[in-house]
Scaffold this motif. Structure first.
Motif, PDB file in Angstrom:
ATOM      1  N   GLY A 133     -35.487  11.968  33.619  1.00 31.96           N
ATOM      2  CA  GLY A 133     -36.092  11.721  34.928  1.00 31.96           C
ATOM      3  C   GLY A 133     -36.244  10.239  35.207  1.00 31.96           C
ATOM      4  N   ILE A 134     -36.172   9.894  36.509  1.00 32.26           N
ATOM      5  CA  ILE A 134     -36.387   8.505  36.932  1.00 32.26           C
ATOM      6  C   ILE A 134     -37.072   8.518  38.294  1.00 32.26           C
ATOM      7  CG2 ILE A 134     -34.068   8.370  37.954  1.00 32.26           C
ATOM      8  CD1 ILE A 134     -34.099   5.382  37.243  1.00 32.26           C
ATOM      9  N   SER A 135     -38.078   7.668  38.451  1.00 31.68           N
ATOM     10  CA  SER A 135     -38.859   7.651  39.684  1.00 31.68           C
ATOM     11  C   SER A 135     -39.074   6.203  40.114  1.00 31.68           C
ATOM     12  CB  SER A 135     -40.197   8.340  39.464  1.00 31.68           C
ATOM     13  OG  SER A 135     -40.999   8.259  40.621  1.00 31.68           O
ATOM     14  N   PRO A 136     -38.685   5.856  41.373  1.00 28.80           N
ATOM     15  CA  PRO A 136     -37.891   6.655  42.329  1.00 28.80           C
ATOM     16  C   PRO A 136     -36.433   6.766  41.878  1.00 28.80           C
ATOM     17  CG  PRO A 136     -38.192   4.440  43.149  1.00 28.80           C
ATOM     18  CD  PRO A 136     -39.015   4.515  41.909  1.00 28.80           C
ATOM     19  N   ASN A 137     -35.724   7.724  42.476  1.00 28.72           N
ATOM     20  CA  ASN A 137     -34.329   7.927  42.071  1.00 28.72           C
ATOM     21  C   ASN A 137     -33.352   7.167  42.952  1.00 28.72           C
ATOM     22  OD1 ASN A 137     -34.549   9.350  44.418  1.00 28.72           O
ATOM     23  ND2 ASN A 137     -34.037  11.362  43.536  1.00 28.72           N
ATOM     24  N   GLU A 138     -33.855   6.329  43.902  1.00 27.02           N
ATOM     25  CA  GLU A 138     -32.989   5.469  44.682  1.00 27.02           C
ATOM     26  C   GLU A 138     -33.801   4.270  45.160  1.00 27.02           C
ATOM     27  OE1 GLU A 138     -31.605   7.732  47.967  1.00 27.02           O
ATOM     28  OE2 GLU A 138     -33.491   7.672  49.064  1.00 27.02           O
ATOM     29  N   GLY A 139     -33.103   3.195  45.486  1.00 24.11           N
ATOM     30  CA  GLY A 139     -33.789   1.999  45.938  1.00 24.11           C
ATOM     31  C   GLY A 139     -32.851   0.813  45.909  1.00 24.11           C
ATOM     32  N   TRP A 153     -33.796  -4.734  42.239  1.00 26.44           N
ATOM     33  CA  TRP A 153     -35.109  -5.190  41.784  1.00 26.44           C
ATOM     34  C   TRP A 153     -36.221  -4.214  42.089  1.00 26.44           C
ATOM     35  CZ3 TRP A 153     -33.173  -8.216  38.627  1.00 26.44           C
ATOM     36  CH2 TRP A 153     -32.153  -9.101  38.966  1.00 26.44           C
ATOM     37  N   THR A 154     -35.848  -2.965  42.376  1.00 25.83           N
ATOM     38  CA  THR A 154     -36.863  -1.925  42.536  1.00 25.83           C
ATOM     39  C   THR A 154     -37.434  -1.563  41.173  1.00 25.83           C
ATOM     40  OG1 THR A 154     -35.744  -1.029  44.476  1.00 25.83           O
ATOM     41  CG2 THR A 154     -37.293   0.430  43.332  1.00 25.83           C
ATOM     42  N   LYS A 155     -38.742  -1.455  41.074  1.00 26.82           N
ATOM     43  CA  LYS A 155     -39.390  -1.082  39.825  1.00 26.82           C
ATOM     44  C   LYS A 155     -39.330   0.432  39.665  1.00 26.82           C
ATOM     45  CE  LYS A 155     -43.580  -1.929  37.140  1.00 26.82           C
ATOM     46  NZ  LYS A 155     -44.914  -2.557  37.154  1.00 26.82           N
ATOM     47  N   VAL A 156     -38.785   0.897  38.536  1.00 27.14           N
ATOM     48  CA  VAL A 156     -38.605   2.334  38.309  1.00 27.14           C
ATOM     49  C   VAL A 156     -39.260   2.704  36.990  1.00 27.14           C
ATOM     50  CG1 VAL A 156     -36.450   2.450  39.628  1.00 27.14           C
ATOM     51  CG2 VAL A 156     -36.370   1.969  37.185  1.00 27.14           C
ATOM     52  N   THR A 157     -39.597   3.983  36.867  1.00 28.86           N
ATOM     53  CA  THR A 157     -40.166   4.549  35.638  1.00 28.86           C
ATOM     54  C   THR A 157     -39.179   5.570  35.086  1.00 28.86           C
ATOM     55  OG1 THR A 157     -42.416   4.225  36.439  1.00 28.86           O
ATOM     56  CG2 THR A 157     -42.088   5.792  34.618  1.00 28.86           C
ATOM     57  N   ILE A 158     -38.749   5.360  33.869  1.00 25.15           N
ATOM     58  CA  ILE A 158     -37.757   6.223  33.220  1.00 25.15           C
ATOM     59  C   ILE A 158     -38.486   7.107  32.223  1.00 25.15           C
ATOM     60  CG2 ILE A 158     -35.693   6.279  31.764  1.00 25.15           C
ATOM     61  CD1 ILE A 158     -35.038   3.491  32.848  1.00 25.15           C
ATOM     62  N   ILE A 186     -28.595   0.650  34.070  1.00 22.35           N
ATOM     63  CA  ILE A 186     -28.753   1.513  35.250  1.00 22.35           C
ATOM     64  C   ILE A 186     -27.606   1.177  36.196  1.00 22.35           C
ATOM     65  CG2 ILE A 186     -30.216   2.167  37.189  1.00 22.35           C
ATOM     66  CD1 ILE A 186     -32.620   1.399  35.545  1.00 22.35           C
ATOM     67  N   CYS A 187     -26.795   2.174  36.493  1.00 19.90           N
ATOM     68  CA  CYS A 187     -25.604   1.984  37.344  1.00 19.90           C
ATOM     69  C   CYS A 187     -24.688   0.904  36.753  1.00 19.90           C
ATOM     70  CB  CYS A 187     -26.007   1.619  38.769  1.00 19.90           C
ATOM     71  SG  CYS A 187     -26.992   2.894  39.596  1.00 19.90           S
ATOM     72  N   GLY A 188     -24.633   0.821  35.426  1.00 18.35           N
ATOM     73  CA  GLY A 188     -23.762  -0.140  34.774  1.00 18.35           C
ATOM     74  C   GLY A 188     -24.339  -1.528  34.627  1.00 18.35           C
ATOM     75  N   HIS A 189     -25.563  -1.783  35.112  1.00 13.79           N
ATOM     76  CA  HIS A 189     -26.165  -3.124  35.007  1.00 13.79           C
ATOM     77  C   HIS A 189     -27.174  -3.141  33.866  1.00 13.79           C
ATOM     78  CE1 HIS A 189     -28.929  -6.438  36.025  1.00 13.79           C
ATOM     79  NE2 HIS A 189     -27.828  -7.017  36.476  1.00 13.79           N
ATOM     80  N   GLY A 205     -29.171   5.411  18.403  1.00 16.36           N
ATOM     81  CA  GLY A 205     -27.870   5.052  18.942  1.00 16.36           C
ATOM     82  C   GLY A 205     -27.842   5.155  20.456  1.00 16.36           C
ATOM     83  N   LYS A 206     -26.648   5.319  21.000  1.00 14.86           N
ATOM     84  CA  LYS A 206     -26.455   5.363  22.439  1.00 14.86           C
ATOM     85  C   LYS A 206     -26.793   6.752  22.953  1.00 14.86           C
ATOM     86  CE  LYS A 206     -23.084   4.160  26.044  1.00 14.86           C
ATOM     87  NZ  LYS A 206     -21.720   3.680  26.309  1.00 14.86           N
ATOM     88  N   GLY A 207     -27.568   6.805  24.027  1.00  6.70           N
ATOM     89  CA  GLY A 207     -28.034   8.075  24.548  1.00  6.70           C
ATOM     90  C   GLY A 207     -27.258   8.553  25.771  1.00  6.70           C
ATOM     91  N   THR A 208     -27.784   9.610  26.371  1.00  8.12           N
ATOM     92  CA  THR A 208     -27.165  10.213  27.554  1.00  8.12           C
ATOM     93  C   THR A 208     -28.226  10.391  28.631  1.00  8.12           C
ATOM     94  OG1 THR A 208     -27.551  12.413  26.629  1.00  8.12           O
ATOM     95  CG2 THR A 208     -25.391  11.379  26.209  1.00  8.12           C
ATOM     96  N   SER A 209     -27.773  10.841  29.820  1.00  6.49           N
ATOM     97  CA  SER A 209     -28.688  10.997  30.951  1.00  6.49           C
ATOM     98  C   SER A 209     -28.333  12.253  31.719  1.00  6.49           C
ATOM     99  CB  SER A 209     -28.607   9.763  31.865  1.00  6.49           C
ATOM    100  OG  SER A 209     -29.366   9.962  33.030  1.00  6.49           O
ATOM    101  N   THR A 210     -29.367  12.949  32.143  1.00  5.51           N
ATOM    102  CA  THR A 210     -29.164  14.135  32.982  1.00  5.51           C
ATOM    103  C   THR A 210     -29.449  13.845  34.445  1.00  5.51           C
ATOM    104  OG1 THR A 210     -31.441  14.854  32.588  1.00  5.51           O
ATOM    105  CG2 THR A 210     -29.754  15.632  31.039  1.00  5.51           C
ATOM    106  N   VAL A 211     -29.892  12.628  34.764  1.00  9.11           N
ATOM    107  CA  VAL A 211     -30.187  12.234  36.137  1.00  9.11           C
ATOM    108  C   VAL A 211     -29.422  10.952  36.447  1.00  9.11           C
ATOM    109  CG1 VAL A 211     -32.462  13.320  36.149  1.00  9.11           C
ATOM    110  CG2 VAL A 211     -32.226  10.960  35.390  1.00  9.11           C
ATOM    111  N   SER A 212     -29.415  10.571  37.733  1.00  3.56           N
ATOM    112  CA  SER A 212     -28.715   9.348  38.152  1.00  3.56           C
ATOM    113  C   SER A 212     -29.583   8.591  39.152  1.00  3.56           C
ATOM    114  CB  SER A 212     -27.357   9.689  38.775  1.00  3.56           C
ATOM    115  OG  SER A 212     -27.530  10.516  39.933  1.00  3.56           O
ATOM    116  N   PHE A 213     -29.226   7.356  39.394  1.00  6.89           N
ATOM    117  CA  PHE A 213     -29.958   6.485  40.316  1.00  6.89           C
ATOM    118  C   PHE A 213     -28.995   5.983  41.399  1.00  6.89           C
ATOM    119  CE2 PHE A 213     -31.585   2.429  41.809  1.00  6.89           C
ATOM    120  CZ  PHE A 213     -32.921   2.751  42.071  1.00  6.89           C
TER     121      PHE A 213
END
Length: 938
Positions: free
Chosen positions: A12-18, A21-26, A43-46, A82-90
């Motif tokens: 989960g990520i909140s907010p899921n768009e922005g 420099w938007t502050k998000v909670t993962i 996040i999004c490759g950055h 190690g490297k993880g995965t994600s079930t959500v996107s931003f």
């Protein structure tokens, strides 16, 4: 061993768009064990690791960077999972610029913007004062996709303040539904705004028209007056009057506007001062900001501000700026001292050390802070090692003193205890009470785990080596990595902007390679000598022993503990080798391991020899159906266990040499092995020759599974000396044919040198013992039989010259045969395999004595010769299966000493008497029959 952690999973990520420099909670699972465990966050490759703040294993807070992708996954990378995965996107949105007159739900700072990457405020020029709606009509945002507009107008912008402004894009985006009439109105509005540029100068002229007309009228009147008079006098007077008027006007104006102009000058001065304060407030506020940031630990901010101030005001000539810049330099110098103290402070993590070195480098601290840190860490490691030794030496002495006083107290308490029964045969042991007391103390806390129990049982030297190697293995990697970072310049910067510092660092590192090598060697030498002082004190010189020793060596460590120590040192060597430390620096540890391995083998063999000597106490004299006791098996098992305990010591790990590479070690091990074998041989001799009263046979038993009818001596309450000799002979025979050969194979299997010599010397010694014991037994059994022959032959004044016709074998020979049968039965009861050897020697002795007696007779009568031949032939035929060449020769010599039988009657009588003897003693002579003997052997 703990199970490996699962890879991180973002759920989960909140907010899921922005916007950027938007502050998000993962939120998710397995997001790390701490801030240092977090290695990456994209996040999004950055890469957003710089702004990430680890909250817990299920929560991370960060700011979204300026990514290239509009939508992407959230990937967390940790050291543990190690490297993880994600079930959500931003989804990354593009920001909309807000004008100064636009309505907004948030406050827009017109003078500054906030750089979230560095957490610093940076000044920017004011926003453009152009109207947000240049057309002056209502804006109606269309729903055209942003991507379509970007592809339709590449390189253009809908922002009217941009250099690449596109009017078509602006109209499509903001007025796609506006009517044509409204657009006409917009054109009119634009023209009005363009005409407003000239209104300022025109209004200024309009405001001064009255003054202009008054001045024009005055000048015209003066001109007309001059023309009417036409004289020079009038011109002079008028000119003087005009000057007077102008002077009075000027004085009046000065009087009227002096106060106004004064206030204006003061206001201008104040405004200028405020402008200066506003413009250079960065410098004026910098000393206070530096102090605040130092207290908060924001050293990066302080360094950035200092670099900026240095570039702007480092060479200023303005006194005010010099004064404030000097205050900044004073605080920066204090910061340098603070950072250097923190750098040299121990203990410290490698991360903090690198950080402080980078700070000091950025602050241009004098000297070489990195090398100072390396030197401080080196001294710290050495101090830790010596403190560790001193601590355990004191604990050992304190523990010994405590146990001594506890023993004395317990002993005195028991002596004065009213519960002590002095008449009782069984008295409480002070040592037993002491061990119970210690057990109660150890068991008083159920929280003590295996490690505590192990440390209590383990010798203090072993625990010390464990702690010392653990200390070195935990401290030296960071020390080595600090040096590697110093060599490659990564302590200062990982970018090319500070390549000058990196080059200087590499140059300094090249110059100090030998110094660092000496540091590593000093640590290795201290480690090895401290271990030698605890375990191999004889390998140190006297001066080194005073520095690295100090242990109370009451007894040497057993092979088991030395094996444990070797394994510990090996693991430490492997850990240090993994750091890619040069092998020549670690060779001293390999030499220590070799000496420990050799010592472990020597001590183990010495203890094995002591255990072998005590095997005599374990002899139970229980004989199996092969005539063996458990002693040979116990001997072989003892040696096998000893060799198995040395397997890990004898095996060579990578980089280790064979323990038998030195000739002296080979000779010592060979002699110890021979001593072990000889010790067991001495044990056998001691058991077989011990007086009857010294041997406890109350526990004697016989294998009830033996099928032999005579294979039991359970009716005997004790073993005779002859029986012990037979058991020892049986054991010797088994040792020669099986045990010693098996032991030799085990020696060869474990790589021992000189096995042939060990086997040869042991076999020779065993054979000597076997021969001595055999001669003793034959002496015990054959001498009485041999000694009874002569008295039996001449009993009743028997005379070979004057005797009656033989009627049968006389009793002396029957008695001798019965005694021989008793020997056979005794030997057969212990070991069937010994029967031929023993019986052959007994028969040799009897036949030799009988031959001697016959040869001593001066003459035989006819009946005497017949009687002698009857008895000699009876004895010879009875023991025929045990005849040897020596006994056959003796019987032959005995018969040759007799006169020959001339008549057939005598020979027939001899045959009849022989048959009569064999028939009458058939049962007794069964043991001498070949078929019976063969059956018994099977």
């Amino acid at each position: 061993m703990s199970r490996a952690r699962q890879p991180p999973l973002v759920t989960g990520i909140s907010p899921n768009e922005g916007i950027a420099w938007t502050k998000v909670t993962i939120r998710g699972e397995n997001l790390g064990t701490g801030p240092t465990d977090l290695l990456g966050l994209t996040i999004c490759g950055h890469n957003c690791l710089l702004t990430a703040e680890w909250m817990s294993a299920s929560k991370i807070v960060c700011r979204v960077g300026q990514a290239k992708n509009d939508k992407g996954d959230i990937i967390v990378t940790t050291k543990s999972g190690g490297k993880g995965t994600s079930t959500v996107s931003f989804k990354l949105l593009k920001p909309e610029k807000i004008g100064i007159l636009d309505q907004s739900a948030v406050w827009v700072d017109e003078m500054n913007y906030y750089d979230m990457r560095t957490d610093r405020n940076k000044g920017i020029p004011p926003l453009s004062l152009r109207p947000a709606n240049p057309l002056g009509i209502e804006i109606d945002k269309g729903r055209f996709p942003q991507k379509d507009l970007e592809s339709l107008f590449p390189g253009m912008s809908a922002d009217f303040t941009s250099e690449n402004f596109s009017a078509a894009w602006y109209l499509i985006e903001n007025h796609s539904t506006t009517s044509f009439d409204q657009l006409k109105t917009a054109v009119v509005n634009l023209k009005k705004q363009a005409n407003k540029k000239n209104e300022g100068s025109l209004a200024y002229v309009k405001g001064g028209l009255s003054t202009f007309f008054e001045a024009q009228d005055a000048l015209s009147a003066i001109h007309q007056k001059l023309e009417a008079d036409g004289t020079e006098k009038v011109e002079g007077s008028m000119t003087q009057k005009l000057e007077n008027v102008l002077n009075r006007a000027s004085n009046t104006a000065d009087t009227l506007f002096q106060e106004v102009l004064g206030r204006k000058d003061k206001a201008d001065s104040t405004r200028n001062a405020l402008n200066v304060l506003q413009r250079f407030k960065f410098l004026f506020n910098l000393p206070l900001n530096i102090e605040r940031n130092i207290q908060k630990g924001d050293y990066d901010v302080v360094i950035n501000d200092y670099e900026k101030a240095k570039s702007l005001f480092g060479k200023t000539e303005v006194q005010v700026f010099k004064k404030y810049y000097a205050e900044v330099e004073t605080r920066i110098e204090a910061l340098r001292e603070l950072l250097l103290d923190k750098l040299l402070e121990t203990p410290s993590t490698l991360h903090d050390q690198k950080r402080y070195i980078r700070y000091l480098s950025d602050l241009h601290a004098p000297g070489d802070p990195a090398w100072q840190c390396i030197g401080a860490q080196h001294q710290w490691i050495l101090q830790l090692m010596h403190n560790c030794k001193e601590t355990y030496v004191k604990e050992q002495k304190g523990k010994d003193t405590f146990l001594f006083y506890l023993y004395i107290y317990t002993y005195i308490t028991l002596l004065h205890s009213p519960m002590l029964d002095l008449d009782s045969d069984v008295r409480p042991s002070p040592i037993g009470h002491l061990s119970q007391t210690a057990s109660l103390k150890r068991g008083s806390s159920f929280q003590s785990g295996r490690d505590d129990a192990w440390r209590y049982k383990a010798p203090q030297q072993v625990v010390f080596v464990e702690k010392l190697t653990k200390l070195v293995v935990s401290q030296l990697p960071n020390f080595w990595k600090l040096w590697v970072s110093y060599v490659n310049g990564s302590l200062f910067s990982e970018t090319a902007e500070k390549s000058g510092q990196m080059e200087r660092s590499k140059k300094n590192a090249r110059q100090r390679q030998n110094d660092f090598k000496k540091m590593i060697q000093e640590v290795m030498h201290s480690l090895v000598k401290l271990i030698r002082g605890a375990l191999l004190p004889f390998s140190l010189r006297e001066g080194e022993l005073r520095q690295y020793g100090g242990w109370e060596m009451k007894s040497e460590l057993s092979g088991q503990w030395l094996t444990h120590v070797i394994q510990t040192v090996r693991l430490s060597s492997e850990s240090l080798t993994a750091l890619e430390i040069p092998n020549d620096m670690l060779q001293i540890i390999q030499d220590l391991i070799l000496d420990l391995r050799v010592r472990c083998i020597i001590v183990t063999l010495q203890h094995t020899a002591e255990d072998i000597k005590r095997l005599a106490e374990k002899e139970d004299w229980v004989v199996d159906n092969e005539g063996l006791t458990s002693l040979p098996s116990q001997f072989e098992q003892c040696i096998v266990r000893s060799l198995q305990s040395l397997k890990t010591v004898l095996d060579c790990k990578p980089g280790e040499a064979s323990v038998f590479q030195q000739q002296k070690t080979q000779e010592d091990v060979c002699q110890l092995s021979i001593g072990i074998m000889q010790g067991f041989i001495d044990c056998l001799e001691q058991l077989s020759t011990k007086p009857d009263g010294d041997i406890d046979t109350s526990h004697l038993s016989v294998d009830v599974s033996s099928p032999d009818l005579f294979g039991s001596i359970h009716e005997e309450s004790s073993l005779s000396s002859e029986q012990r000799l037979l058991i020892a002979l049986s054991n010797c025979r088994y040792l020669e044919r099986h045990t010693f050969l098996n032991i030799a194979e085990h020696f060869e299997k474990h790589g021992f040198q000189g096995v042939d010599k060990i086997t040869q010397v042991s076999m020779e010694s065993l054979k000597e013992l076997d021969q001595r014991l055999f001669e003793m037994y034959i002496e015990f059994k054959a001498d009485p039989i041999v000694g009874s022959l002569e008295p039996g032959i001449y009993a009743g004044y028997f005379d070979w010259k004057d005797c009656l016709v033989p009627t049968g074998v006389r009793n002396y020979l029957k008695e001798a045969l019965v005694n021989i049968i008793a020997v056979h039965a005794e030997v057969f009861t212990i070991s069937k395999d010994l029967v031929p050897r023993v019986m052959s020697r007994v028969v040799e002795a009897v036949s030799e004595e009988l031959s001697r007696l016959m040869q001593c007779v001066s003459s035989f009568s006819k009946n005497g010769a017949l009687q002698a031949k009857l008895e000699i032939c009876a004895l010879r035929d009875t023991v025929a299966i045990y005849l040897t060449p020596e006994s056959k020769s003796s019987f032959k010599q005995a018969l040759e000493a007799l006169p020959q039988l001339s008549s057939g009657t005598d020979r027939k009588l001899l045959e009849e008497l022989l048959n009569k003897f064999k028939s009458s003693m058939h049962l007794q002579l069964t043991c001498f029959q070949a078929s019976s003997s063969a059956m018994m052997k099977t």
